[in-house]
Design a protein around this motif. Structure first.
Motif, mmCIF file in Angstrom:
data_model
loop_
_atom_site.group_PDB
_atom_site.id
_atom_site.type_symbol
_atom_site.label_atom_id
_atom_site.label_comp_id
_atom_site.label_asym_id
_atom_site.label_seq_id
_atom_site.Cartn_x
_atom_site.Cartn_y
_atom_site.Cartn_z
ATOM 1 N N GLY A 73 19.965 104.928 -109.300
ATOM 2 C CA GLY A 73 20.363 104.708 -110.682
ATOM 3 C C GLY A 73 21.462 105.600 -111.208
ATOM 4 O O GLY A 73 21.925 105.397 -112.335
ATOM 5 N N VAL A 74 21.901 106.588 -110.430
ATOM 6 C CA VAL A 74 22.928 107.505 -110.922
ATOM 7 C C VAL A 74 24.268 106.791 -111.083
ATOM 8 O O VAL A 74 24.975 106.974 -112.085
ATOM 9 C CB VAL A 74 23.061 108.711 -109.982
ATOM 10 C CG1 VAL A 74 24.154 109.656 -110.478
ATOM 11 C CG2 VAL A 74 21.736 109.456 -109.875
ATOM 12 N N SER A 75 24.631 105.976 -110.086
ATOM 13 C CA SER A 75 25.894 105.231 -110.176
ATOM 14 C C SER A 75 25.881 104.264 -111.353
ATOM 15 O O SER A 75 26.882 104.125 -112.067
ATOM 16 C CB SER A 75 26.136 104.471 -108.871
ATOM 17 O OG SER A 75 26.302 105.354 -107.792
ATOM 18 N N ALA A 76 24.747 103.590 -111.552
ATOM 19 C CA ALA A 76 24.652 102.658 -112.680
ATOM 20 C C ALA A 76 24.742 103.399 -114.005
ATOM 21 O O ALA A 76 25.340 102.902 -114.972
ATOM 22 C CB ALA A 76 23.348 101.874 -112.602
ATOM 23 N N GLY A 77 24.161 104.606 -114.079
ATOM 24 C CA GLY A 77 24.274 105.391 -115.296
ATOM 25 C C GLY A 77 25.705 105.792 -115.581
ATOM 26 O O GLY A 77 26.170 105.728 -116.726
ATOM 27 N N ALA A 78 26.425 106.209 -114.522
ATOM 28 C CA ALA A 78 27.840 106.543 -114.705
ATOM 29 C C ALA A 78 28.643 105.319 -115.120
ATOM 30 O O ALA A 78 29.535 105.400 -115.979
ATOM 31 C CB ALA A 78 28.402 107.123 -113.405
ATOM 32 N N GLY A 79 28.323 104.183 -114.529
ATOM 33 C CA GLY A 79 29.016 102.945 -114.893
ATOM 34 C C GLY A 79 28.769 102.556 -116.331
ATOM 35 O O GLY A 79 29.686 102.121 -117.039
ATOM 36 N N PHE A 107 20.026 100.486 -116.418
ATOM 37 C CA PHE A 107 21.442 100.741 -116.704
ATOM 38 C C PHE A 107 22.310 99.526 -116.376
ATOM 39 O O PHE A 107 23.304 99.262 -117.063
ATOM 40 C CB PHE A 107 21.916 101.962 -115.924
ATOM 41 C CG PHE A 107 21.522 103.269 -116.549
ATOM 42 C CD1 PHE A 107 21.998 103.627 -117.801
ATOM 43 C CD2 PHE A 107 20.665 104.137 -115.899
ATOM 44 C CE1 PHE A 107 21.634 104.828 -118.395
ATOM 45 C CE2 PHE A 107 20.296 105.335 -116.471
ATOM 46 C CZ PHE A 107 20.772 105.689 -117.730
ATOM 47 N N GLN A 108 21.958 98.790 -115.341
ATOM 48 C CA GLN A 108 22.710 97.570 -115.035
ATOM 49 C C GLN A 108 22.549 96.537 -116.150
ATOM 50 O O GLN A 108 23.497 95.810 -116.476
ATOM 51 C CB GLN A 108 22.242 97.001 -113.700
ATOM 52 C CG GLN A 108 22.729 97.802 -112.499
ATOM 53 C CD GLN A 108 22.028 97.424 -111.217
ATOM 54 O OE1 GLN A 108 21.185 96.523 -111.186
ATOM 55 N NE2 GLN A 108 22.345 98.113 -110.142
#
Length: 724
Positions: free
Chosen positions: A483-489, A551-552
């Motif tokens: 979920g870190v990448s989705a949070g950054a996105g 997040f997505q």
């Protein structure tokens, strides 16, 4: 002489008969007993209460909308009576019968279908986390329908439901094969989630390449109850009703299936046929729901899980002739309730632009996180999910690192030459000397930042994956899956969309800042929720998957809320792209990679110990919480920087460390260098392929990485499918 032999044969036959009788006796002892009248009465009353609640929600749902149509108007339109209001009778009937009633019918049917499908898949897989989402059924059906729209394929007799069914069946078969239909919840969810990500990447690529042919499919792909054809619900109702009827008739067989394959066979059940028929019916239900309203997320997971939790108070609810209708009822309550709540909170006008699936996905993400808090594996690591091959180049780690470095240099040189117009090495040399023509100078001035950004982002993500896998003791952990990448996105996308809405200039600095903030929020939530009550890798993975889904969903909400031009830009950025990269983006990423590499080198011994087990570091005086917290914080910062530079990229942080570990072993002194270089090489190759394969059109690098990384991940799962 023959009498002793006859006696022995008779004894063997008697012994066999006795054993068979004992087996039948044991089987009969575990055969599900019929429910008593009191239990059946309580279940019937509970089902009736649920139906009444659903009818009340349906009434409220019909009265919500942009037009002022009240309950009396709805009743008169449905019964055909004249209206006493000022509105023309025909207009009221059109609003109710052509708009609101089809939307309500779609919500009821989709919730019913997904709830029943989820309950069936969970029983067949004997896994409480199996659902049309986690087995990629929805993603497969959505991809099949997108292919039809993109290439203008005439459906003929097959129809949209048939195409969705075909795509869902293929995806479900792949998910079961890749995970081995394992009872391991995390293994199944990881395999299905990766398959979902890969199929979603293909779908996103089609939406970008065929933007005109697939216009409007992005919002529909998040799950929308709006119906262009009022008669579609009637056709779907026939398919859903027939499928539910067959599943109800199979309820006794599904009850036996829950006893285990051996017990079920002893009781005369054809296990393979029962499982196959049940899966086909469940996929048919999910595919019909997707064809009707798009893939509404997590309804098929939450509804049956809530029903099974209610079994503590309602005895007998585990019986499939009660479980399936209850799951369908709760699914319908979730869908209609989400739609009603959304309209009540933000108004019908604003809610019309937001797909209902966004709300159900957010609810499902919260449910998955809550469910994970009570999950424990009872073991200190999750490495048993994937085996460890013998390092082939452990003694030649330095040579392997140098070879990877040479490959990166060669790849970068080829990437400078590749594009919509190919160049020669002489052109590059003249450009370095400042003697190239204006055309060559322009091309290389725009290419080299993209090449450098791809390499640096790949290095950052690989290093983040290395740290994440070490401190979680899980070789399948990855900032994207956690979920870190989705949070950054989500953070960066909030700036992109917000700047358009507020009509303010958008700067790279703001994107970088908010991407990092989003990554830090996601990372903080991950560490806080997964460390509660003691660190457990299974809970970490489940929390991460829930955060990623949440997040997505927020990203989808932001995309559908903006204008069409900005929507295409946002989808491209979410897919990861080096298209708009400028040189000023690169120094922060490079500095962060260097600093974290120095930190890894200084604490390489602690990382080696932490990844073993929780006891050895304690005995040797290693402060695990500090090492784990610092490593995860560094991984979050690296992911945020890489995402800010080129967008959301998946699989790199999962594949590169694992390949390095297979080559030179788990020792961080040996594997960190190859891992970082392989990560840069993977993203560089994906970016080059995306720029050249369809030139002058371009594919986002994140989509290409997903298409390349997913098969590698499946290979890891498939090659180790027998490992428990």
């Amino acid at each position: 002489m023959h009498r002793p032999m006859i006696g022995i044969a008779s004894a063997r036959k008697s012994s066999s008969a006795a054993a068979s009788s004992a087996t039948r006796a044991r089987a009969s002892s575990v055969t599900p007993r019929p429910l008593d009248q009191r239990q059946a009465r309580r279940l019937a009353v509970a089902l009736g209460v649920g139906v009444v609640a659903l009818l009340a929600l349906a009434v409220v749902h019909l009265t919500q909308g942009t037009a002022d149509v009240g309950l009396v108007d709805v009743w008169r339109a449905l019964t055909g009576h004249a209206s006493d209001t000022g509105r023309a009778d025909g207009q009221t009937a059109d609003i109710v019968l052509a708009s609101r009633f089809p939307r309500l019918a779609a919500g009821l049917l989709v919730g019913l279908a997904l709830g029943a499908a989820g309950a069936t898949l969970q029983s067949v897989a004997r896994n409480p986390l199996a659902s049309p989402d986690t087995l990629a059924v929805n993603a497969g059906a959505y991809l099949a329908l997108t292919l039809v729209a993109a290439f203008g394929i005439q459906l003929g007799l097959l129809g949209g439901t048939g195409v969705a069914l075909l795509g869902g069946l293929v995806a479900a078969a792949l998910a079961f094969v890749l995970t081995g239909a394992s009872g391991d919840a995390v293994r199944l969810v990881l395999g299905g989630s990766v398959l979902t990500m890969a199929l979603a990447s293909v779908t996103s690529a089609l939406l970008l390449i065929f933007s005109q042919e697939t216009q409007g499919l992005f919002a529909w792909g998040a799950g929308s109850l709006s119906q262009a054809d009022p008669h579609a619900s009637v056709q779907a109702a026939v398919v859903i009703g027939a499928s539910l009827l067959v599943l109800m008739l199979m309820g006794g067989q599904l009850d036996l299936l829950n006893l285990g394959d051996d017990q079920a066979r002893t009781l005369g059940l054809n296990v393979l046929r029962t499982r196959l028929v049940a899966v086909v019916l469940a996929v048919l239900l999910a595919a019909t729901a997707v064809a009707l309203a798009g893939p509404l997320g997590f309804v098929g997971l939450c509804a049956p899980a809530l029903v099974r939790l209610s079994g503590r108070w309602l005895k007998g609810l585990h019986r499939h002739r009660w479980l399936i209708p209850f799951a369908g009822l709760v699914g319908a309550l979730l869908v209609i309730g989400s739609d009603v709540a959304l309209r009540a909170v933000i108004g019908a006008g604003e809610a019309a632009r937001i797909p209902t699936g966004v709300i159900t996905t957010l609810l499902g993400a919260v449910f998955l996180v809550v469910l994970s808090q009570g999950m424990r594996t009872g073991r200190s690591d999750a490495t048993a999910m994937v085996g460890h091959g013998r390092p082939r180049l452990a003694r030649w780690a330095l040579v392997a690192t140098l070879a990877a470095f040479v490959l990166v240099v060669v790849g970068a040189s080829l990437a400078l030459l590749a594009g919509d117009g190919w160049l020669l090495m002489g052109d590059v040399w003249n450009w370095v000397l400042g003697q190239a023509s204006g055309r060559i100078t322009f091309m290389l001035d725009t290419r080299w930042p993209r090449v450098a950004a791809a390499v640096l982002a790949g290095m950052a993500l690989a290093l983040a994956g290395t740290l994440t896998q070490a401190v979680t003791r899980n070789p399948l952990a990855d900032p994207g899956l956690l979920g870190v990448s989705a949070g950054a996105g989500a953070g960066a996308l909030a700036v992109i969309v917000g700047a358009s809405v507020l009509a303010v200039p958008l700067t790279v600095g703001w994107i970088n800042t908010f991407a990092l903030v989003g990554a830090l929020v996601a990372g903080g939530a991950l560490m806080a929720l997964s460390s509660r009550g003691g660190f457990d890798p299974t809970r970490l993975v489940m929390v991460g998957l829930g955060l990623a889904a949440g997040f997505q969903a927020l990203c989808t909400l932001l995309v559908v809320s903006t204008d069409p031009w900005n929507q295409t830009r946002a989808i491209t950025w979410l897919g990861g792209s080096t298209y708009s990269t400028v040189a000023s983006n690169l120094p922060p990423v490079a500095a962060l990679v260097v600093l974290v590499l120095l930190g890894v080198w200084m604490f390489r011994g602690d990382l080696d110990l932490v990844q073993l087990d929780p006891d050895t570091p304690k005995l040797l005086g290693v402060r695990q919480n500090w090492v784990r917290g610092g490593a995860l914080l560094a991984a979050v910062a690296l992911t945020g920087a890489a995402t800010a530079a080129i967008g959301v990229i998946g699989f790199v942080g999962l594949i590169a460390p694992h390949l390095a570990r297979l080559l030179v072993g788990p020792d961080h002194r040996r594997m960190t260098g190859p891992s970082v270089l392989l990560g840069g090489l993977v993203v560089l190759g994906a970016d080059t392929l995306g720029r050249t394969a369809l030139a002058p059109a371009q594919l986002p690098v994140g989509l290409v990485c997903s298409l390349v990384g997913a098969p590698l991940f499946w290979w890891l799962l498939f090659a180790n499918r027998a490992v428990k």
